[in-house]
Design a protein around this motif. Structure first.
Motif, PDB file in Angstrom:
ATOM      1  N   ARG A  17       0.841  -1.203  -0.130  1.00 25.33           N
ATOM      2  CA  ARG A  17       0.195  -0.082  -0.141  1.00 25.33           C
ATOM      3  C   ARG A  17       0.934   1.142   0.130  1.00 25.33           C
ATOM      4  O   ARG A  17       0.669   2.290  -0.646  1.00 25.33           O
ATOM      5  N   LYS A  18       2.083   1.278   0.630  1.00 25.20           N
ATOM      6  CA  LYS A  18       2.902   2.405   0.830  1.00 25.20           C
ATOM      7  C   LYS A  18       3.850   2.506  -0.342  1.00 25.20           C
ATOM      8  O   LYS A  18       4.230   3.583  -1.012  1.00 25.20           O
ATOM      9  N   LYS A  19       4.615   1.324  -0.729  1.00 19.23           N
ATOM     10  CA  LYS A  19       5.513   1.321  -1.697  1.00 19.23           C
ATOM     11  C   LYS A  19       5.050   1.196  -3.165  1.00 19.23           C
ATOM     12  O   LYS A  19       5.666   1.663  -4.066  1.00 19.23           O
ATOM     13  N   GLY A  20       3.790   0.394  -3.321  1.00 18.93           N
ATOM     14  CA  GLY A  20       3.661   0.231  -4.733  1.00 18.93           C
ATOM     15  C   GLY A  20       3.463  -0.909  -5.135  1.00 18.93           C
ATOM     16  O   GLY A  20       3.045  -1.988  -4.173  1.00 18.93           O
ATOM     17  N   VAL A  21       4.290  -1.353  -6.288  1.00 16.87           N
ATOM     18  CA  VAL A  21       4.129  -2.485  -6.895  1.00 16.87           C
ATOM     19  C   VAL A  21       5.358  -2.985  -7.287  1.00 16.87           C
ATOM     20  O   VAL A  21       6.116  -2.183  -7.751  1.00 16.87           O
ATOM     21  N   LYS A  22       5.832  -4.167  -7.340  1.00 15.51           N
ATOM     22  CA  LYS A  22       6.890  -4.885  -7.649  1.00 15.51           C
ATOM     23  C   LYS A  22       6.701  -6.218  -8.319  1.00 15.51           C
ATOM     24  O   LYS A  22       5.801  -7.125  -8.064  1.00 15.51           O
ATOM     25  N   LEU A  23       7.777  -6.547  -9.303  1.00 18.75           N
ATOM     26  CA  LEU A  23       7.425  -7.825 -10.005  1.00 18.75           C
ATOM     27  C   LEU A  23       8.771  -8.618  -9.870  1.00 18.75           C
ATOM     28  O   LEU A  23       9.874  -8.509 -10.731  1.00 18.75           O
ATOM     29  N   PRO A  24       8.807  -9.377  -8.865  1.00 20.59           N
ATOM     30  CA  PRO A  24       9.867 -10.177  -8.541  1.00 20.59           C
ATOM     31  C   PRO A  24       9.953 -11.284  -9.436  1.00 20.59           C
ATOM     32  O   PRO A  24       9.010 -12.026  -9.659  1.00 20.59           O
ATOM     33  N   LEU A  25      11.160 -11.538 -10.293  1.00 21.03           N
ATOM     34  CA  LEU A  25      11.137 -12.669 -11.194  1.00 21.03           C
ATOM     35  C   LEU A  25      12.371 -13.428 -11.031  1.00 21.03           C
ATOM     36  O   LEU A  25      13.607 -12.948 -10.691  1.00 21.03           O
ATOM     37  N   THR A  26      12.180 -14.843 -11.119  1.00 19.44           N
ATOM     38  CA  THR A  26      13.447 -15.652 -11.366  1.00 19.44           C
ATOM     39  C   THR A  26      13.981 -15.361 -12.748  1.00 19.44           C
ATOM     40  O   THR A  26      13.294 -14.999 -13.841  1.00 19.44           O
ATOM     41  N   GLU A  27      15.225 -15.996 -12.903  1.00 18.96           N
ATOM     42  CA  GLU A  27      15.810 -15.904 -14.259  1.00 18.96           C
ATOM     43  C   GLU A  27      14.966 -16.476 -15.317  1.00 18.96           C
ATOM     44  O   GLU A  27      14.706 -16.255 -16.339  1.00 18.96           O
ATOM     45  N   LYS A  28      14.447 -17.768 -14.849  1.00 21.38           N
ATOM     46  CA  LYS A  28      13.509 -18.598 -15.822  1.00 21.38           C
ATOM     47  C   LYS A  28      12.284 -18.015 -16.424  1.00 21.38           C
ATOM     48  O   LYS A  28      11.903 -17.901 -17.302  1.00 21.38           O
ATOM     49  N   GLN A  29      11.680 -17.512 -15.132  1.00 21.97           N
ATOM     50  CA  GLN A  29      10.634 -16.366 -15.221  1.00 21.97           C
ATOM     51  C   GLN A  29      10.738 -15.229 -16.155  1.00 21.97           C
ATOM     52  O   GLN A  29       9.972 -14.926 -17.118  1.00 21.97           O
ATOM     53  N   MET A  30      11.950 -14.550 -15.999  1.00 19.15           N
ATOM     54  CA  MET A  30      12.389 -13.549 -16.878  1.00 19.15           C
ATOM     55  C   MET A  30      12.382 -13.788 -18.249  1.00 19.15           C
ATOM     56  O   MET A  30      11.950 -13.193 -19.330  1.00 19.15           O
ATOM     57  N   LYS A  31      13.133 -15.019 -18.453  1.00 19.57           N
ATOM     58  CA  LYS A  31      13.102 -15.373 -20.424  1.00 19.57           C
ATOM     59  C   LYS A  31      11.840 -15.671 -20.665  1.00 19.57           C
ATOM     60  O   LYS A  31      11.640 -15.422 -21.773  1.00 19.57           O
ATOM     61  N   LEU A  32      10.727 -16.253 -19.818  1.00 18.67           N
ATOM     62  CA  LEU A  32       9.590 -16.545 -20.339  1.00 18.67           C
ATOM     63  C   LEU A  32       8.834 -15.616 -20.621  1.00 18.67           C
ATOM     64  O   LEU A  32       8.115 -15.530 -21.615  1.00 18.67           O
ATOM     65  N   LEU A  33       8.790 -14.258 -19.746  1.00 15.01           N
ATOM     66  CA  LEU A  33       8.226 -13.305 -20.293  1.00 15.01           C
ATOM     67  C   LEU A  33       8.502 -12.427 -21.332  1.00 15.01           C
ATOM     68  O   LEU A  33       7.921 -12.034 -22.044  1.00 15.01           O
ATOM     69  N   LEU A  34       9.917 -12.437 -21.488  1.00 16.34           N
ATOM     70  CA  LEU A  34      10.688 -11.620 -22.725  1.00 16.34           C
ATOM     71  C   LEU A  34      10.304 -12.387 -24.067  1.00 16.34           C
ATOM     72  O   LEU A  34       9.983 -11.869 -24.743  1.00 16.34           O
ATOM     73  N   GLN A  35       9.930 -13.881 -23.808  1.00 17.81           N
ATOM     74  CA  GLN A  35       9.702 -14.640 -25.159  1.00 17.81           C
ATOM     75  C   GLN A  35       8.250 -14.251 -25.303  1.00 17.81           C
ATOM     76  O   GLN A  35       7.761 -14.089 -26.398  1.00 17.81           O
ATOM     77  N   GLU A  36       7.369 -14.217 -24.388  1.00 19.65           N
ATOM     78  CA  GLU A  36       5.954 -13.886 -24.500  1.00 19.65           C
ATOM     79  C   GLU A  36       5.762 -12.579 -24.969  1.00 19.65           C
ATOM     80  O   GLU A  36       4.590 -12.523 -25.706  1.00 19.65           O
ATOM     81  N   THR A  37       6.441 -11.531 -24.602  1.00 21.09           N
ATOM     82  CA  THR A  37       5.812 -10.197 -24.930  1.00 21.09           C
ATOM     83  C   THR A  37       6.948  -9.623 -26.328  1.00 21.09           C
ATOM     84  O   THR A  37       6.399  -8.630 -26.811  1.00 21.09           O
ATOM     85  N   GLN A  38       7.885 -10.308 -26.586  1.00 12.22           N
ATOM     86  CA  GLN A  38       8.607  -9.770 -27.813  1.00 12.22           C
ATOM     87  C   GLN A  38       7.717  -9.830 -29.069  1.00 12.22           C
ATOM     88  O   GLN A  38       7.278 -11.044 -29.298  1.00 12.22           O
ATOM     89  N   ASN A  39       7.592  -8.928 -29.940  1.00 14.38           N
ATOM     90  CA  ASN A  39       6.817  -9.319 -31.323  1.00 14.38           C
ATOM     91  C   ASN A  39       5.477  -9.764 -30.999  1.00 14.38           C
ATOM     92  O   ASN A  39       4.822 -10.424 -31.802  1.00 14.38           O
ATOM     93  N   LYS A  40       4.855  -9.433 -29.975  1.00 13.34           N
ATOM     94  CA  LYS A  40       3.364  -9.945 -29.565  1.00 13.34           C
ATOM     95  C   LYS A  40       2.507  -8.898 -30.340  1.00 13.34           C
ATOM     96  O   LYS A  40       2.534  -7.796 -30.737  1.00 13.34           O
ATOM     97  N   PRO A  41       1.650  -9.666 -31.248  1.00  8.93           N
ATOM     98  CA  PRO A  41       0.699  -9.019 -32.174  1.00  8.93           C
ATOM     99  C   PRO A  41      -0.324  -8.109 -31.672  1.00  8.93           C
ATOM    100  O   PRO A  41      -0.821  -8.684 -30.301  1.00  8.93           O
ATOM    101  N   LEU A  42      -0.464  -7.071 -31.896  1.00 10.38           N
ATOM    102  CA  LEU A  42      -1.550  -6.261 -31.223  1.00 10.38           C
ATOM    103  C   LEU A  42      -2.746  -5.859 -32.537  1.00 10.38           C
ATOM    104  O   LEU A  42      -2.267  -5.383 -33.536  1.00 10.38           O
ATOM    105  N   PHE A  43      -3.935  -6.596 -32.243  1.00  7.50           N
ATOM    106  CA  PHE A  43      -4.969  -6.296 -33.103  1.00  7.50           C
ATOM    107  C   PHE A  43      -6.216  -5.958 -32.430  1.00  7.50           C
ATOM    108  O   PHE A  43      -6.410  -7.144 -31.862  1.00  7.50           O
ATOM    109  N   PHE A  44      -7.033  -5.080 -32.691  1.00  5.32           N
ATOM    110  CA  PHE A  44      -8.514  -5.029 -32.393  1.00  5.32           C
ATOM    111  C   PHE A  44      -9.332  -4.902 -33.255  1.00  5.32           C
ATOM    112  O   PHE A  44      -8.938  -4.182 -34.235  1.00  5.32           O
ATOM    113  N   HIS A  45     -10.449  -5.653 -33.300  1.00  6.08           N
ATOM    114  CA  HIS A  45     -11.556  -5.482 -34.173  1.00  6.08           C
ATOM    115  C   HIS A  45     -12.338  -3.898 -34.074  1.00  6.08           C
ATOM    116  O   HIS A  45     -11.999  -3.341 -33.008  1.00  6.08           O
TER     117      HIS A  45
END
Length: 695
Positions: free
Chosen positions: A58-86
Motif C-alpha cells: 500500500r505504501k511502496k507500490g507494486v513490484k514484479l519479482p522474477l527468477t531468471e527462468k521467469q524473466m526469459k519466459l516473459l521476454l519470449q511472450e512479450t517480444q513481437n506480440k501482435p496487437l490487433f483489435f476489431h
C-alpha cells in the motif's frame, strides 16, 4: 490480450528491481490513477497464467519479482506480440475510457489501439453515433476528447455498455451466488474490483432480508449493476442531480428511509464515497421498480390490484371471452404492476427479450392489450412501452386457454424475469401435456442452491451452468414447436396437436356446414372471418390481408406432375422462396412435420394445407399447387390433388385470406375449375372476383 500501454508497463516493471509507485506510473504514461489500477489488475490476471505474482504494498507500490527462468519466459511472450483489435472492440474501448475518465487523450488512446489516424477518426464517428443514441456526445479540444452529457444519461449508457459485455448467465452467477470460475470472473476485472462486486452483492442480500422481500433474479442483477456503476461514478466525484419535486416525492416513500438506513452507512464505510440524498433517491427508484417474487402486505398493493382488475375486465370485454384462472392472473398481474408503474414513472423501463416472439405469435392481441392497459393508466399520466406490455400480456395470455387437469409427470420451472413467464409456461405445459404436474417454480438462486429434487424434469427459460441428476431443458415460455420437439424424448408427443391452423380449417368446414343446414347466412365470408378471429383469440384489425394480396399468380402452379408428397411440399415452398416469404429450411421443416402421425395438414378431401410457425418464415404468403395425378400425402395416407402452403409471421394478418380460401374450397364450381385449369392468371382473377362479391 494486453494493450500496447499495458505491455509497456509490464516491460517497465520487469526492468525495475524495486517497488514502483502508482503515481510514478500515472506520470510516466500520462493516464489517471484509475487507469493505472485498471492496467495493473489486468497485468496481475495475465501473469497468473504463468504462475507469476505481482507484489503489492500500500505504501511502496507494486513490484514484479522474477527468477531468471521467469524473466526469459516473459521476454519470449512479450517480444513481437501482435496487437490487433476489431473495430467493435476499439469502439467499446474508446466509449469505456470516455465514460470512466470523462476525457481522454487522443494520442494516448490512438497509440493504445495501434491504428492509423484515419482509422481512429472512423472509429470516433461510430463512437459518436453510439453516444448520440444514448443522449450523449463528445467534443475534441487540443488533443483531448471530452464526454458531454448529464450524469443520469452517462450512467444509463454505462449500464448499456455493461449489458453488451455480459450476458444474464454471467451476471446471475457472479452477483446472485457471488462466485464464478476464473474464466467467468476474469472479464469483470477489466471493469470493477472484484471485492466491490462481492460487497455489493452482500449488501443487496442484506437489503432483501431487512425489507422482507425477494427480488426476481433479473431485478437483483439489475440493482447490483446499478449500485456497482454508481459506486464507481461516486469514487470519481460524479454526483447525480434530481428535480427537487421528484426528490421530495421519493423522500416521502417508506422505501427511501429504509434504503437510507440500510445502505448509506455501508456505502460510505466500504467504498469511502460521499453519498448525497439524490443518490439514495435514485437507488430508491430502482428498489421501487424492481420486480418482486411475491406480493407484500403493503396497503398500496390494493391500488395495483384494482388496476389489474380493470385491465382484466377491459381485455375480457374486448376479447369477448372470460379469462380462465382469474385469481391466479390477478395475483401475478398485481405483483407485476407495482414495479412496472414505477419503472414507467422514473423512465427505468427495460428490454423484454421475448417481445419479438410474443408479437409474432399474438400480434393483434398484443395491440389490444396495449390499448386497454394504457387506457387504464392514462389518468395517472403513465404509459407502458411495448416491452412492458408484452410482460403484461404473458399474464393475460396464460388465462386464454382452459387448463387440463394434471396427472402423472412432475416438472419444475426456472425463471428469471418474474411470475409472468413461469405462469405462461406452466399453462402451456398443462394444455399440451395433461400428464404434467408442476411441482415448483424456482428462481436462479433457488435452483443453483438446490441439492435434491422431487421433479422428473426441470424446464428453464435461462441458461443454467449446472449438471443435475435430472434432465434440465431450456425452452421459451411460449413453448415453440422447436421446444416441443426437444421435450418429446422425455415426455412424449403433446396431447394437443401442434398444427392448429390445419385443425381450425377442419373445424371451420364442419361449423359452416352445420350453420348452413339450420340458417340462412347473409355474409358467409364475414361470418367465416369473425369465427376464425374468435377461435384464434385475436381481434380483427386493418392489418388483415386479402387472399389475392398473399397469393399472387406467380405463386400458383397448376397441373404439375410431381413424384412424391415431399416434392409437392418443396415445390410449394419454392414458390414462397421466390416471393421472399420463406427460406429453404421451411420446406424441410414442413416435410418433417408431415411425417408425424398427428399432423393435421389434410383439411378436406383432396386438399393439403401444410403450414408451421418457424424462424424460416420471412413474411406472410401463400402458394397453390395442383397435381395432374393425386398423391398420398405424408403420414395421413390420404390422396390429395391440391396443396395450399401457408407461411405466416403472426396469427392475424392472414385471417381474412383464410376465410376467403375456406369459402372457395366449399364452392364446387371453383374447385372444379381449379382442378382442371392450366392458366394461373385465370385462378387469381376468380379469387379477386370472389373478394369483390363480398366487399
Amino acid at each position: 490480450m494486453l494493450t500496447k500501454r499495458q505491455l509497456d508497463v509490464l516491460q517497465y516493471l520487469m526492468e525495475q528491481n524495486d517497488y514502483v509507485k502508482v503515481e510514478d506510473l500515472k506520470s510516466k504514461y500520462n493516464v489517471s490513477n484509475r487507469t493505472v489500477r485498471h492496467d495493473l489488475l489486468l497485468l496481475e490476471d495475465w501473469l497468473l497464467k504463468y504462475q507469476i505474482r505481482l507484489e503489492r504494498n500500500r505504501k511502496k507500490g507494486v513490484k514484479l519479482p522474477l527468477t531468471e527462468k521467469q524473466m526469459k519466459l516473459l521476454l519470449q511472450e512479450t517480444q513481437n506480440k501482435p496487437l490487433f483489435f476489431h473495430n467493435k472492440e476499439r469502439n467499446k474501448m474508446i466509449i469505456k475510457a470516455l465514460i470512466e475518465e470523462s476525457f481522454v487523450s487522443s494520442d494516448v488512446i490512438q497509440e493504445e489501439l495501434q491504428v492509423s489516424k484515419s482509422t481512429f477518426l472512423q472509429d470516433l464517428k461510430q463512437v459518436k453515433k453510439w453516444l448520440n443514441e444514448k443522449g450523449l456526445n463528445f467534443v475534441r479540444n487540443k488533443g483531448d476528447i471530452q464526454l458531454i452529457g448529464n450524469e443520469r444519461m452517462v450512467r444509463a449508457a454505462y449500464i448499456d455498455l455493461l449489458r453488451e459485455q455480459f450476458n444474464d448467465q454471467h451476471i446471475f452467477q457472479l452477483f446472485i451466488r457471488g462466485e464464478g470460475s476464473e474464466v467467468l470472473v476474469s472479464p469483470w476485472k477489466e471493469w470493477f474490483p472484484l471485492e466491490d462486486i462481492y460487497e455489493i452483492s452482500q449488501l443487496l442480500h442484506h437489503l432483501e432480508e431487512k425489507l422482507s422481500l425477494q427480488f426476481s433474479d433479473s431485478s437483483f442483477s439489475a440493482l447490483s449493476l446499478h449500485l456497482l456503476m454508481a459506486v464507481q461514478r461516486l469514487k470519481e466525484g460524479h454526483l447525480i442531480q434530481m428535480d427537487q419535486e421528484l426528490l421530495n416525492e421519493l423522500k416521502n416513500k417508506t422505501e427511501f428511509s429504509k434504503v437510507k438506513a440500510l445502505i448509506l452507512e455501508p456505502l460510505q464505510l466500504l467504498f469511502h464515497v460521499k453519498t448525497p440524498e439524490e443518490e439514495i433517491a435514485y437507488i430508491t427508484q430502482h428498489v421501487l421498480g424492481a420486480q418482486r417474487e411475491k406480493e407484500s402486505d403493503d396497503e398500496e398493493d390494493d391500488f395495483y390490484r384494482d388496476l389489474a382488475l380493470e385491465i382484466m375486465k377491459n381485455v375480457e370485454q374486448r376479447y369477448n371471452q372470460k379469462l380462465m384462472n382469474q385469481d391466479k392472473i390477478m395475483d401475478g398481474l398485481s405483483i407485476h404492476l407495482k414495479p412496472a408503474f414505477y419503472r414507467a414513472k422514473y423512465n427505468l423501463q427495460t428490454k423484454n427479450p421475448l417481445k419479438d416472439q410474443i408479437e409474432k405469435i399474438h400480434g393483434a392481441l398484443i395491440q389490444m392489450i396495449d390499448e386497454e392497459t394504457n387506457r387504464v393508466l392514462e389518468p395517472f399520466h403513465i404509459r407502458f412501452d411495448r416491452d412492458e406490455i408484452c410482460y403484461i400480456a404473458l399474464h393475460i395470455i396464460s388465462g386464454m386457454t382452459q387448463p387440463v387437469l394434471p396427472l402423472k409427470y412432475k416438472i419444475g420451472i426456472v425463471r428469471s424475469s418474474g411470475l409472468g413467464t413461469s405462469t405462461l409456461l406452466e399453462q402451456r405445459m398443462a394444455t399440451l401435456y395433461p400428464q404434467i404436474i408442476s411441482i415448483k417454480k424456482y428462481s436462479y438462486k433457488e435452483i443453483m442452491n438446490a441439492t435434491s429434487f422431487m421433479e422428473d424434469l426441470i424446464l428453464t427459460t435461462i441458461d443454467l451452468p449446472i449438471q443435475n441428476q435430472i434432465p434440465v431443458i431450456k425452452v421459451s415460455p411460449l413453448l415453440t414447436k422447436e421446444d416441443i420437439l426437444k421435450l418429446t424424448p422425455y415426455i412424449g408427443e403433446p396431447h394437443q396437436a401442434m398444427h392448429e391452423e390445419g385443425m381450425l380449417m377442419q373445424v371451420m368446414n364442419n361449423i359452416m356446414s352445420i350453420i348452413e343446414n339450420h340458417a340462412i347466412i347473409n355474409d358467409e365470408k364475414g361470418l367465416t372471418r369473425d369465427l376464425l378471429h374468435f377461435f384464434q383469440g385475436n381481434q380483427s384489425t386493418n392489418q388483415d390481408k386479402e387472399l389475392s394480396q398473399l397469393l399472387s399468380s406467380k405463386n400458383i402452379a397448376l397441373q404439375k406432375e410431381l413424384r412424391s408428397w415431399q416434392e409437392c411440399i418443396q415445390y410449394g415452398n419454392q414458390l414462397l422462396i421466390q416471393s421472399n416469404c420463406t427460406s429453404i429450411d421451411y420446406g424441410h421443416y414442413l416435410v418433417k412435420l408431415a411425417e408425424q402421425p398427428q399432423n393435421h395438414f389434410v383439411i378436406a378431401e383432396g386438399v393439403a394445407f401444410p403450414h408451421a410457425t418457424s424462424d424460416a418464415v420471412i413474411q406472410t404468403g401463400l402458394s397453390l399447387v395442383t397435381l395432374k395425378k393425386p398423391l398420398v400425402f405424408g403420414a395421413s395416407k390420404k390422396k390429395v390433388w391440391l396443396i395450399a402452403t401457408l407461411a405466416a409471421t403472426d396469427r392475424t394478418q392472414h385471417i381474412k385470406a383464410l376465410s376467403t380460401l375456406l369459402e372457395l374450397l366449399s364452392d364446387p364450381l371453383f374447385m372444379s375449375k381449379l382442378k382442371y385449369e392450366t392458366n394461373p392468371q385465370n385462378i387469381w382473377k376468380e379469387i379477386v372476383k370472389k373478394e369483390g362479391e363480398k366487399g
